[in-house]
Design an enzyme around this catalytic site. Structure first.
Site, short mmCIF file in Angstrom:
data_model
loop_
_atom_site.label_atom_id
_atom_site.label_comp_id
_atom_site.label_asym_id
_atom_site.label_seq_id
_atom_site.Cartn_x
_atom_site.Cartn_y
_atom_site.Cartn_z
N LYS A 9 0.82 -1.21 0.00
CA LYS A 9 0.00 0.00 0.00
C LYS A 9 0.86 1.26 0.00
CE LYS A 9 -1.98 3.40 2.26
NZ LYS A 9 -1.52 4.24 3.36
N ASP A 46 -6.15 0.84 0.61
CA ASP A 46 -6.08 1.01 2.06
C ASP A 46 -7.41 0.59 2.65
OD1 ASP A 46 -8.00 2.99 1.79
OD2 ASP A 46 -6.51 4.53 1.51
#
Length: 217
Positions: free
Chosen positions: A121, A139
């Site tokens: 991420k 996320d």
DNA sequence: CTCCCGATAT
DNA sequence: ATATCAGGAG
């Protein structure tokens, strides 16, 4: 599951709701962005900005993080959760930047993910924001919104969510899509109390339908 | 899967 | 009181 066309519609609605969706982590170069995103794990960006406002005045370059004790760095980021691991990761990361990258932040996702505390991420966020590489960082918001709307399945892993989005969204819209979904999730389709009654996507949202039925009973 | 972990909203 | 916050590593 939503069709490609329905997903297109969702994204258009999100654009209308949040036309100025963009990253909110304050930074002035790729190095500061890496630090900020690393700090933002399990923590709001608002709090990260509060901490980095002072942090970035004190620490400008990788060397600066290595020239203080671990305890001092921990104190400087203490108000952020997970501060001990984050402090260690920052120091490891800075050491690698100096050893292998001439003190600069590498630009590809693959190289970024090798850095301590930088996972998929974070690498996607840095590649996308700092280096304009097309990427969809999944996320907590992107994952929740994708699953509620029915863009992907509830059981999908974050990688599966990312792959689905990359498959169904044009490459040149990956970065904006990422930001729109985050804003949509953060300010409207919130984790705790999503605003389903006023949601323009309620009709095609499986989770929204479910929640509205519950609310009536 | 668990652990790391303080600040904040509800 | 408790869930949640721009997750990652072991």
């Amino acid at each position: 599951m939503l069709t490609k066309k329905q997903i297109r519609y969702c994204l258009d609605v999100m654009e209308e709701m949040f036309p100025n969706a963009e990253g909110e982590l304050v930074h002035s170069n790729p190095f500061e962005l890496v630090i900020a995103v690393l700090l933002s794990a399990q923590c709001t960006d608002k709090l990260v900005n509060k901490v980095t406002a002072n942090l970035f005045k004190k620490y400008k370059k990788p060397e600066d993080y290595l020239n203080v004790t671990l305890e001092e760095l921990e104190q400087d980021i203490k108000s952020i959760g997970l501060y001990r691991t984050k402090a260690k990761n920052i120091r490891k990361l800075c050491q690698v930047l100096l050893d292998n990258y001439n003190g600069e932040v590498p630009q590809t996702k693959e190289e970024l993910m090798k850095l301590a505390g930088v996972g998929r991420k974070t690498a996607n966020v840095v590649a996308s924001i700092a280096f304009n590489e097309p990427a969809i960082a999944v996320d907590t918001h992107v994952e929740r919104v994708s699953k509620r709307l029915g863009i992907c399945r509830w059981k999908d892993s974050v990688i599966q969510v990312e792959e689905t989005l990359m498959r169904k969204v044009p490459r040149d819209e990956w970065s904006v899509t990422h930001h729109r979904m985050i804003f949509f999730g953060r300010y409207h389709c919130k984790a705790r109390n999503p605003n389903c009654p006023e949601c323009p996507l309620l009709e095609l949202c499986r989770e929204g339908q479910k929640r509205m039925k519950k609310a009536i009973m």
